[in-house]
Design a protein around this motif. Structure first.
Motif, PDB file in Angstrom:
ATOM      1  N   MET A   1     -10.910  -0.873 -17.075  1.00  0.00           N
ATOM      2  CA  MET A   1     -10.257  -0.696 -15.777  1.00  0.00           C
ATOM      3  C   MET A   1      -8.737  -0.677 -15.948  1.00  0.00           C
ATOM      4  O   MET A   1      -8.171  -1.551 -16.601  1.00  0.00           O
ATOM      5  N   ILE A   2      -8.085   0.331 -15.378  1.00  0.00           N
ATOM      6  CA  ILE A   2      -6.629   0.449 -15.451  1.00  0.00           C
ATOM      7  C   ILE A   2      -6.024  -0.335 -14.293  1.00  0.00           C
ATOM      8  O   ILE A   2      -6.287  -0.042 -13.128  1.00  0.00           O
ATOM      9  N   ARG A   3      -5.199  -1.329 -14.600  1.00  0.00           N
ATOM     10  CA  ARG A   3      -4.607  -2.190 -13.588  1.00  0.00           C
ATOM     11  C   ARG A   3      -3.218  -1.644 -13.229  1.00  0.00           C
ATOM     12  O   ARG A   3      -2.348  -1.519 -14.082  1.00  0.00           O
ATOM     13  N   VAL A   4      -3.034  -1.324 -11.937  1.00  0.00           N
ATOM     14  CA  VAL A   4      -1.814  -0.659 -11.486  1.00  0.00           C
ATOM     15  C   VAL A   4      -1.070  -1.487 -10.448  1.00  0.00           C
ATOM     16  O   VAL A   4      -1.682  -2.056  -9.541  1.00  0.00           O
ATOM     17  N   LEU A   5       0.251  -1.539 -10.583  1.00  0.00           N
ATOM     18  CA  LEU A   5       1.125  -2.082  -9.537  1.00  0.00           C
ATOM     19  C   LEU A   5       1.740  -0.883  -8.828  1.00  0.00           C
ATOM     20  O   LEU A   5       2.274   0.024  -9.473  1.00  0.00           O
ATOM     21  N   LEU A   6       1.665  -0.867  -7.502  1.00  0.00           N
ATOM     22  CA  LEU A   6       2.164   0.245  -6.691  1.00  0.00           C
ATOM     23  C   LEU A   6       3.367  -0.207  -5.874  1.00  0.00           C
ATOM     24  O   LEU A   6       3.295  -1.202  -5.154  1.00  0.00           O
TER      25      LEU A   6
ATOM     26  N   ILE B   1      -9.633   2.775 -11.808  1.00  0.00           N
ATOM     27  CA  ILE B   1      -8.260   2.332 -11.534  1.00  0.00           C
ATOM     28  C   ILE B   1      -8.280   1.287 -10.431  1.00  0.00           C
ATOM     29  O   ILE B   1      -8.932   1.485  -9.397  1.00  0.00           O
ATOM     30  N   HIS B   2      -7.570   0.185 -10.645  1.00  0.00           N
ATOM     31  CA  HIS B   2      -7.534  -0.902  -9.659  1.00  0.00           C
ATOM     32  C   HIS B   2      -6.088  -1.270  -9.361  1.00  0.00           C
ATOM     33  O   HIS B   2      -5.312  -1.576 -10.275  1.00  0.00           O
ATOM     34  N   VAL B   3      -5.690  -1.197  -8.087  1.00  0.00           N
ATOM     35  CA  VAL B   3      -4.343  -1.600  -7.678  1.00  0.00           C
ATOM     36  C   VAL B   3      -4.328  -3.129  -7.544  1.00  0.00           C
ATOM     37  O   VAL B   3      -4.958  -3.689  -6.651  1.00  0.00           O
ATOM     38  N   VAL B   4      -3.626  -3.795  -8.442  1.00  0.00           N
ATOM     39  CA  VAL B   4      -3.620  -5.260  -8.467  1.00  0.00           C
ATOM     40  C   VAL B   4      -2.547  -5.848  -7.563  1.00  0.00           C
ATOM     41  O   VAL B   4      -2.623  -7.028  -7.188  1.00  0.00           O
ATOM     42  N   ALA B   5      -1.513  -5.057  -7.216  1.00  0.00           N
ATOM     43  CA  ALA B   5      -0.443  -5.566  -6.359  1.00  0.00           C
ATOM     44  C   ALA B   5       0.330  -4.398  -5.762  1.00  0.00           C
ATOM     45  O   ALA B   5       0.379  -3.317  -6.346  1.00  0.00           O
ATOM     46  N   GLU B   6       0.920  -4.639  -4.580  1.00  0.00           N
ATOM     47  CA  GLU B   6       1.745  -3.630  -3.915  1.00  0.00           C
ATOM     48  C   GLU B   6       3.096  -4.239  -3.562  1.00  0.00           C
ATOM     49  O   GLU B   6       3.170  -5.387  -3.122  1.00  0.00           O
ATOM     50  N   ALA B   7       4.153  -3.445  -3.747  1.00  0.00           N
ATOM     51  CA  ALA B   7       5.508  -3.909  -3.468  1.00  0.00           C
ATOM     52  C   ALA B   7       6.208  -2.933  -2.538  1.00  0.00           C
ATOM     53  O   ALA B   7       5.942  -1.728  -2.568  1.00  0.00           O
ATOM     54  N   GLY B   8       7.125  -3.463  -1.719  1.00  0.00           N
ATOM     55  CA  GLY B   8       7.866  -2.626  -0.784  1.00  0.00           C
ATOM     56  C   GLY B   8       9.254  -2.258  -1.245  1.00  0.00           C
ATOM     57  O   GLY B   8       9.947  -1.484  -0.585  1.00  0.00           O
ATOM     58  N   ASP B   9       9.685  -2.802  -2.389  1.00  0.00           N
ATOM     59  CA  ASP B   9      10.984  -2.434  -2.956  1.00  0.00           C
ATOM     60  C   ASP B   9      10.971  -2.718  -4.451  1.00  0.00           C
ATOM     61  O   ASP B   9      10.046  -3.350  -4.974  1.00  0.00           O
ATOM     62  N   GLY B  10      12.005  -2.236  -5.140  1.00  0.00           N
ATOM     63  CA  GLY B  10      12.051  -2.374  -6.581  1.00  0.00           C
ATOM     64  C   GLY B  10      12.148  -3.798  -7.064  1.00  0.00           C
ATOM     65  O   GLY B  10      11.559  -4.173  -8.089  1.00  0.00           O
ATOM     66  N   HIS B  11      12.888  -4.634  -6.345  1.00  0.00           N
ATOM     67  CA  HIS B  11      13.034  -6.034  -6.750  1.00  0.00           C
ATOM     68  C   HIS B  11      11.683  -6.745  -6.702  1.00  0.00           C
ATOM     69  O   HIS B  11      11.312  -7.472  -7.627  1.00  0.00           O
ATOM     70  N   GLU B  12      10.952  -6.523  -5.620  1.00  0.00           N
ATOM     71  CA  GLU B  12       9.625  -7.121  -5.491  1.00  0.00           C
ATOM     72  C   GLU B  12       8.676  -6.576  -6.563  1.00  0.00           C
ATOM     73  O   GLU B  12       7.828  -7.312  -7.093  1.00  0.00           O
ATOM     74  N   ALA B  13       8.832  -5.308  -6.910  1.00  0.00           N
ATOM     75  CA  ALA B  13       7.989  -4.706  -7.939  1.00  0.00           C
ATOM     76  C   ALA B  13       8.166  -5.416  -9.279  1.00  0.00           C
ATOM     77  O   ALA B  13       7.179  -5.702  -9.978  1.00  0.00           O
ATOM     78  N   VAL B  14       9.409  -5.705  -9.632  1.00  0.00           N
ATOM     79  CA  VAL B  14       9.673  -6.401 -10.899  1.00  0.00           C
ATOM     80  C   VAL B  14       9.059  -7.801 -10.864  1.00  0.00           C
ATOM     81  O   VAL B  14       8.418  -8.246 -11.830  1.00  0.00           O
TER      82      VAL B  14
ATOM     83  N   CYS C   1       2.914   0.627 -13.850  1.00  0.00           N
ATOM     84  CA  CYS C   1       3.630   0.459 -12.584  1.00  0.00           C
ATOM     85  C   CYS C   1       3.934   1.849 -12.021  1.00  0.00           C
ATOM     86  O   CYS C   1       4.547   2.678 -12.697  1.00  0.00           O
ATOM     87  N   LEU C   2       3.499   2.086 -10.795  1.00  0.00           N
ATOM     88  CA  LEU C   2       3.711   3.360 -10.121  1.00  0.00           C
ATOM     89  C   LEU C   2       4.813   3.142  -9.084  1.00  0.00           C
ATOM     90  O   LEU C   2       4.612   2.445  -8.092  1.00  0.00           O
TER      91      LEU C   2
END
Length: 218
Positions: A1-6, A27-40, A51-52
């Protein structure tokens, strides 16, 4: 399973992309972020395979987030989500550490192919993005085309076939099915092609395939 952060600052875009990825099955989305800082921050927590990232986000845009991720979470590959209006960002970001570029408005199959290709350790440039980048490069196009054709002329017929399919955005598994080969053989061909052309990754190979005219126009 490919684990993706969106990561995207538009909730509806995130929901649509997550639905497309979830329907792929592997493919499994493990987390979602609303901005770049949160993504990191979320990447440090979840350590995703990939990371997408949207290019334009508040607080920290996708390109700077990609650079941060390269330093702090180097095991997580990065694919950028982009639009036609962001050609200049794509061109300047080819060497920034991102391993792929996918259009938000493109075919959902391109998104899935891009995620799979990058997760496999390769790189991916959406065919539509490749054409726009080449067009955006502007002057010297005819010279680059002649050079690209000369470089690819040294490849074997099978290597040129593989290069054309890389340029079309296919993953190793998809190329194997198309050419009736085992995936390991395709992987070896891709490595040979990159070495013989003197390019670093599939993104550069895809651009070269377009410049050489190996990928048909849609």
């Amino acid at each position: 399973m490919i684990r993706v952060l969106l990561a995207d600052d538009e909730p509806m875009i995130r929901a649509g992309v997550a639905a497309i990825l979830g329907a792929a099955g592997d493919i499994h989305v493990v987390a979602e972020a609303g901005d770049g800082h949160e993504a990191v921050e979320l990447a440090l927590k979840h350590r995703p395979d990939l990371c997408l990232l949207d290019i334009r986000m508040p607080r920290l845009d996708g390109l700077r987030a990609a650079a941060e991720l390269g330093r702090m979470v180097p095991e997580s590959a990065v694919v950028m989500l982009t639009t036609f209006s962001e050609d200049e960002y794509i061109a300047s970001a080819l060497g920034s550490g991102a391993a792929g570029f996918v259009l938000k408005s493109g075919d959902p199959r391109e998104l899935i192919s891009g995620v799979r290709a990058v997760a496999e350790g390769g790189a991916y440039l959406s065919p539509s993005v490749a054409r726009r980048v080449i067009s955006h490069l502007g002057t010297g196009q005819l010279g680059r085309r002649a050079t690209a054709r000369a470089r690819t002329r040294e490849l074997t017929g099978r290597e040129r076939e593989v290069l054309a399919l890389v340029g079309s955005g296919l993953s190793n598994a998809e190329i194997a099915r198309r050419l009736h080969l085992v995936e390991g053989t395709v992987k070896a061909y891709v490595s040979q092609v990159l070495a013989r052309l003197g390019v670093k990754n599939r993104v550069q190979a895809a651009i070269l395939a377009y410049e050489a005219g190996l990928v048909p126009e849609e």
